[in-house]
Design an enzyme around this catalytic site. Structure first.
Site, mmCIF file in Angstrom:
data_model
loop_
_atom_site.group_PDB
_atom_site.id
_atom_site.type_symbol
_atom_site.label_atom_id
_atom_site.label_comp_id
_atom_site.label_asym_id
_atom_site.label_seq_id
_atom_site.Cartn_x
_atom_site.Cartn_y
_atom_site.Cartn_z
ATOM 1 N N SER A 1 32.000 -8.018 -1.394
ATOM 2 C CA SER A 1 32.402 -8.730 -0.177
ATOM 3 C C SER A 1 32.039 -7.940 1.148
ATOM 4 O O SER A 1 32.010 -8.324 2.276
ATOM 5 C CB SER A 1 33.842 -9.033 -0.064
ATOM 6 O OG SER A 1 33.980 -10.078 -1.159
ATOM 7 N N LYS B 1 29.734 -9.688 3.287
ATOM 8 C CA LYS B 1 30.351 -10.687 4.553
ATOM 9 C C LYS B 1 29.724 -10.143 5.866
ATOM 10 O O LYS B 1 29.786 -10.838 6.825
ATOM 11 C CB LYS B 1 31.535 -10.915 4.215
ATOM 12 C CG LYS B 1 31.881 -11.817 2.928
ATOM 13 C CD LYS B 1 33.256 -12.321 2.780
ATOM 14 C CE LYS B 1 33.478 -13.171 1.678
ATOM 15 N NZ LYS B 1 33.687 -12.506 0.484
ATOM 16 N N SER C 1 38.668 -12.443 3.424
ATOM 17 C CA SER C 1 37.653 -12.339 2.438
ATOM 18 C C SER C 1 37.328 -13.690 1.720
ATOM 19 O O SER C 1 36.893 -13.769 0.448
ATOM 20 C CB SER C 1 37.544 -11.437 1.099
ATOM 21 O OG SER C 1 36.414 -10.852 0.756
#
Length: 378
Positions: A81, A84, A136
């Protein structure tokens, strides 16, 4: 008068060489030669960085761009993640944060971590960015991608942004960071992308928010930031953590003390890393301005360089200063992805077609010349 006809092998070699040059990747480690190895690179004359179980990390001064220490800086790993951060850096300037959207069922059904989007609820784009960077939310990542014009367009935009930032180790295949073959990033790139994000006030606000109200089909509920250091580390600004079973733990974060900002990125850590990151940040603050940098976080490429054909012009910091120790020989890590193989195959086929066309044209020209000479003799 005569025409020399080159062998087809020479023509193809010539065309292939030209095509390869036009799409050349950086020939030296971005940010400096010392960052090309797999071992620890640290300055001399100051205490060594704290030990870390991370396979790869970077400690850098976000203000000056100086890399203070690194380990396998350009090693390519699954980002989870932390990818991101690239999604946010790419899409925040493109999307109106006040725009309201209703997410698709596809977005709401994304696997992995989620904020809990509902197709029955209308959300502001700003809500989705908070869900992306605080909770997230993989569902928020897909909803943002669809708002940007679809998944294919968003992946193209993200990879173009990575190239603009000179994050050449980064290949984005998903907007959420969910594992996918060929997807990669590096500790160097994560620090580079985070530094770019910190220059955007909205990005900085999203990553710094500890808790926020989030829309629900009826009313709202509260979401919290997954970055534990926002509550534990003095001066923590935030950024992003990530984890999958294949990627293991990854993190990129920044903190400000005494008017100076340090950024730390780690990849492929086997377990609980919060205390280690805190120690790496402390070390960065303690040595900044006192030791020779081992490299540099480079600036984004200018628009002219992105538009012009030819080899990538990668400004590289000088090789490690005399006051820098390198614990392992510099061997730039490589990632052989299916996408790269496919691109090479496409170039080779294109080269064969062009080379064959040139050969046919030259043979036809020679044939015409011989015919005209034959007629003049009659």
């Amino acid at each position: 008068m005569w025409t020399k006809i080159l062998p087809v092998s020479a023509l193809i070699a010539s065309v292939t060489l030209t095509g390869a040059t036009a799409h050349a990747e950086p020939t030296s480690p971005v940010g400096g030669e010392a960052l090309g190895g797999h071992g620890l690179v640290a300055p001399t004359g100051v205490k060594k960085p704290p030990k870390s179980k991370a396979t790869s990390y970077v400690i850098a001064d976000a203000d000056t761009g100086e890399v203070l220490a690194a380990k396998d800086a350009h090693g390519r790993y699954l980002p989870a993640s932390t990818l991101k951060t690239l999604t946010a850096v790419t899409l925040i300037p493109k999307l109106d944060k006040e725009r309201r959207i209703r997410p698709s069922q596809n977005a709401c059904n994304q696997e992995g971590s989620a904020v809990g989007l509902s197709p029955k609820t209308t959300y502001k784009v700003e809500d989705l960015f908070k869900a992306l960077m605080m909770s997230s939310g993989n569902d928020a990542a897909m909803a943002l991608a669809e708002t940007n014009g679809g998944l294919a367009k968003t992946m193209a935009d993200m990879n173009a942004e990575a190239k603009r930032l000179q994050a050449f180790d980064t290949v984005a295949k998903t907007p959420s960071g969910l594992d996918k073959p060929g997807q990669s990033s590096s500790a160097y790139d994560l620090a580079l992308i985070a530094r770019a994000g910190l220059a955007n006030p909205d990005f900085k606000r999203y990553i710094s928010t500890k808790t926020s109200k989030f829309p629900a089909p009826k009313g709202h509920y509260e979401i919290s930031n997954h970055n534990k250091l926002l509550w534990r580390y003095d001066g923590m600004i935030g950024v992003k953590n990530g984890w999958t079973s294949k990627a293991q733990a990854s993190f990129v974060g920044a903190a400000t003390r005494g008017g100076h900002t340090i950024v730390v990125s780690i990849m492929k850590h086997e377990g609980f890393f919060w205390e280690e990151v805190s120690q790496l940040l402390d070390w960065g603050f303690s040595v900044r301005g006192k030791a020779a940098p081992v490299g540099r976080l480079v600036d984004p490429l200018p628009a002219a360089a992105l538009a012009a054909p030819g080899p990538s012009a990668v400004p590289s910091a000088a090789a490690a200063s005399p006051g820098v120790s390198v614990t392992q020989a510099a061997q730039p890590p490589l990632l052989d992805t299916a996408a790269a193989k496919q691109t090479d195959e496409t170039r080779t086929i294109g080269s064969l077609v062009i080379g064959g066309g040139l050969l046919f044209g030259m043979i036809w020209l020679g044939y015409g010349i011989r015919r005209r000479r034959g007629r003049s003799r009659v």
